[in-house]
Design an enzyme around this catalytic site. Structure first.
Site, PDB file in Angstrom:
ATOM      1  N   GLY A  47      25.278  18.218 -38.692  1.00 31.69           N
ATOM      2  CA  GLY A  47      24.314  18.635 -37.688  1.00 31.69           C
ATOM      3  C   GLY A  47      23.412  17.493 -37.276  1.00 31.69           C
ATOM      4  O   GLY A  47      22.186  17.610 -37.310  1.00 31.69           O
ATOM      5  N   SER A  49      23.254  15.843 -34.222  1.00 32.34           N
ATOM      6  CA  SER A  49      23.282  15.551 -32.787  1.00 32.34           C
ATOM      7  C   SER A  49      21.923  15.647 -32.106  1.00 32.34           C
ATOM      8  O   SER A  49      21.739  15.094 -31.013  1.00 32.34           O
ATOM      9  CB  SER A  49      24.271  16.483 -32.084  1.00 32.34           C
ATOM     10  OG  SER A  49      23.896  17.841 -32.275  1.00 32.34           O
ATOM     11  N   GLY A  51      17.347  16.602 -32.833  1.00 33.00           N
ATOM     12  CA  GLY A  51      16.249  16.916 -33.744  1.00 33.00           C
ATOM     13  C   GLY A  51      16.214  16.084 -35.005  1.00 33.00           C
ATOM     14  O   GLY A  51      16.458  14.879 -35.013  1.00 33.00           O
ATOM     15  N   ASP A 110      33.495  22.638 -35.396  1.00 28.34           N
ATOM     16  CA  ASP A 110      32.699  23.689 -36.017  1.00 28.34           C
ATOM     17  C   ASP A 110      32.409  23.318 -37.473  1.00 28.34           C
ATOM     18  O   ASP A 110      33.296  23.366 -38.329  1.00 28.34           O
ATOM     19  CB  ASP A 110      33.467  25.012 -35.944  1.00 28.34           C
ATOM     20  CG  ASP A 110      32.751  26.149 -36.657  1.00 28.34           C
ATOM     21  OD1 ASP A 110      31.571  25.987 -37.025  1.00 28.34           O
ATOM     22  OD2 ASP A 110      33.388  27.212 -36.847  1.00 28.34           O
ATOM     23  N   TYR A 224      10.533  24.818 -42.720  1.00 27.89           N
ATOM     24  CA  TYR A 224       9.173  24.865 -42.187  1.00 27.89           C
ATOM     25  C   TYR A 224       8.436  26.011 -42.867  1.00 27.89           C
ATOM     26  O   TYR A 224       9.041  27.031 -43.211  1.00 27.89           O
ATOM     27  CB  TYR A 224       9.203  25.074 -40.670  1.00 27.89           C
ATOM     28  CG  TYR A 224       7.829  25.098 -40.030  1.00 27.89           C
ATOM     29  CD1 TYR A 224       7.038  23.964 -40.029  1.00 27.89           C
ATOM     30  CD2 TYR A 224       7.334  26.262 -39.443  1.00 27.89           C
ATOM     31  CE1 TYR A 224       5.762  23.984 -39.451  1.00 27.89           C
ATOM     32  CE2 TYR A 224       6.068  26.281 -38.868  1.00 27.89           C
ATOM     33  CZ  TYR A 224       5.288  25.140 -38.874  1.00 27.89           C
ATOM     34  OH  TYR A 224       4.038  25.160 -38.319  1.00 27.89           O
ATOM     35  N   TYR A 234       7.359  33.766 -38.912  1.00 29.77           N
ATOM     36  CA  TYR A 234       8.181  32.703 -39.468  1.00 29.77           C
ATOM     37  C   TYR A 234       8.363  32.857 -40.974  1.00 29.77           C
ATOM     38  O   TYR A 234       9.318  33.466 -41.425  1.00 29.77           O
ATOM     39  CB  TYR A 234       7.615  31.313 -39.114  1.00 29.77           C
ATOM     40  CG  TYR A 234       8.679  30.253 -39.207  1.00 29.77           C
ATOM     41  CD1 TYR A 234       9.382  29.845 -38.076  1.00 29.77           C
ATOM     42  CD2 TYR A 234       9.037  29.689 -40.424  1.00 29.77           C
ATOM     43  CE1 TYR A 234      10.402  28.905 -38.157  1.00 29.77           C
ATOM     44  CE2 TYR A 234      10.057  28.754 -40.521  1.00 29.77           C
ATOM     45  CZ  TYR A 234      10.728  28.359 -39.384  1.00 29.77           C
ATOM     46  OH  TYR A 234      11.743  27.447 -39.491  1.00 29.77           O
ATOM     47  N   VAL A 273       8.442  20.204 -31.154  1.00 31.60           N
ATOM     48  CA  VAL A 273       9.227  20.791 -30.074  1.00 31.60           C
ATOM     49  C   VAL A 273      10.699  20.482 -30.350  1.00 31.60           C
ATOM     50  O   VAL A 273      11.119  19.332 -30.338  1.00 31.60           O
ATOM     51  CB  VAL A 273       8.831  20.213 -28.713  1.00 31.60           C
ATOM     52  CG1 VAL A 273       9.596  20.925 -27.593  1.00 31.60           C
ATOM     53  CG2 VAL A 273       7.333  20.342 -28.489  1.00 31.60           C
ATOM     54  N   THR A 274      11.460  21.505 -30.653  1.00 35.90           N
ATOM     55  CA  THR A 274      12.901  21.371 -30.819  1.00 35.90           C
ATOM     56  C   THR A 274      13.571  22.456 -29.982  1.00 35.90           C
ATOM     57  O   THR A 274      12.905  23.376 -29.479  1.00 35.90           O
ATOM     58  CB  THR A 274      13.323  21.537 -32.293  1.00 35.90           C
ATOM     59  OG1 THR A 274      13.056  22.886 -32.706  1.00 35.90           O
ATOM     60  CG2 THR A 274      12.570  20.568 -33.196  1.00 35.90           C
TER      61      THR A 274
END
Length: 389
Positions: A47, A49, A51, A110, A224, A234, A273-274
């Protein structure tokens, strides 16, 4: 063709290839402006790509000289439609890293599938032999079961009771009150399946079984916690249950790989900000206020600044990793400072549509969101035609 940002329900449907490449270059430039560090050299990023995953890859490559293999599932462009931002980010990173003599490859597949794990393991053997760092940074709303094909879907909901709080529509600049109904039991388990640590552990097990983990390897995943203001939607909501599972998985991975001295941590990062955070109610308004306060105090950080600080100060510091009492890396330490959160609480009630620009840094929020997709850079002429392929 030219391309402009097309935003629908908080999601940008387009991306600019030159803008994405420039965003990657700016993060590279930041890392190259910092002292080199002795970190990982052979890295798998699951993962990587966008952020935190992308910033981790950039920090390790250009700060520590690491070779990197990235796994991410991105939509390619056509003659008429742009690709996803991650596709352009991967291409830009791989080109820039290879130009400096670094190993850099991206597999577009995937990451949840067993077949992809097999492909990745073969490339690891060919490129590195073994890896000494696994960054797990997948962010997906859905996850197919790799054995049965069943599709699990996550949801962003509170638990127990309806949550009502302020939120903002960044495009319109309006502050309204939103209410989110609580999740039922049938929605909690799938969210944990998607956003918890199950897939992270599957990767580690597959890598260990294939004997491609270096003795003393390290692995990190991202989470987070946030303030009381966002807690209900959250940390105490469905996502929170998933993140608790993720943190438990880090300890399980460390135990599972103790024979080869493996270590795994969850890094609790600052609100940014993502593409994921932009669709969580309440969070964009909180981020806009947080940015203003942290800039006033001169402690604001973006993705790349946090990842650089994490690797240099928290992990590869020449000693043991710096963690909290729960064994977590804390990159939210500046966000959660008492003085910062006191200002958030003091100003929150005063935010309205009329005071939004004055009380928050909504403009930076909007700018950061656009830049995630390659838009909003002064250096780029967006009236020029670009090739989407």
């Amino acid at each position: 063709m030219t391309v402009e940002p097309r935003i629908r329900n908080g999601i940008c449907m387009t991306a600019h290839p030159k803008g994405c490449a420039l965003a990657v270059q700016k993060e590279i430039d930041y890392v190259k402006s910092q002292p080199k560090f002795n970190g990982a050299k052979k890295v798998l990023v699951v993962g990587g790509s966008t952020g935190y995953g992308l910033s981790s890859r950039i920090s390790l490559a250009f700060g520590s000289g690491a070779g990197t293999l990235n796994i991410s599932f991105e939509k390619e462009g056509s003659e008429k439609r742009p690709a996803t931002p991650g596709f352009y980010n991967n291409r830009a990173f791989d080109e820039k890293a290879k130009a400096e003599g670094l190993i850099a490859e991206s597999i577009n597949a995937d990451a949840f599938s067993h077949e992809t794990r097999k492909i990745a393991i073969e490339r690891i053997k060919e490129l590195f032999g073994k890896v000494d760092m696994i960054v797990y940074s997948l962010a997906s709303p859905v996850r197919p079961d790799p054995d049965t094909g069943e599709l699990y879907k996550s949801c962003l909901k509170p638990l127990g009771e309806t949550y009502t709080a302020k939120s903002v529509n960044p495009e319109k600049g309006t502050v309204t009150e939103v209410s989110i109904e609580p999740a039922d039991e049938s929605e909690i388990a799938p969210t944990v399946k998607v956003m918890g640590g199950e897939d992270w552990m599957l990767w580690i097990k597959a890598l260990k079984e294939a004997d491609v983990l270096e003795d003393g390897f390290k692995s990190i995943a991202y989470s987070y916690i946030g303030p009381e203001l966002t807690m209900a939607v959250y940390r105490k909501g469905t996502i929170g249950k998933a993140k608790e599972h993720l943190e438990a998985t880090a300890k399980e991975i460390t135990e599972f790989t103790k024979d080869i001295n493996g270590q795994a941590w969850v890094s609790v990062n600052k609100a940014l900000v993502t593409r994921s955070s932009s669709v969580i109610p309440v969070v964009p308004l909180y981020i806009s206020l947080l940015f203003k306060i942290m800039k006033e105090k001169e402690i604001h950080e973006g993705c790349i600044e946090q990842m650089q600080r994490m690797f240099v100060q928290k992990i590869y510091n020449g000693s043991t990793a710096i963690v909290d009492e729960e064994g977590r890396l804390r990159l939210d330490d500046l966000e959660m400072r008492d003085d910062v959160q006191a200002e958030v609480e003091k100003r929150w009630d005063s935010i309205t549509s009329d005071t939004l620009s004055e009380m928050t840094d909504i403009e930076t929020y909007k700018s950061d969101f656009l830049k995630l997709h390659g838009f909003g850079f002064d250096e780029i002429d967006y009236t020029e035609d670009v090739d989407f392929l």
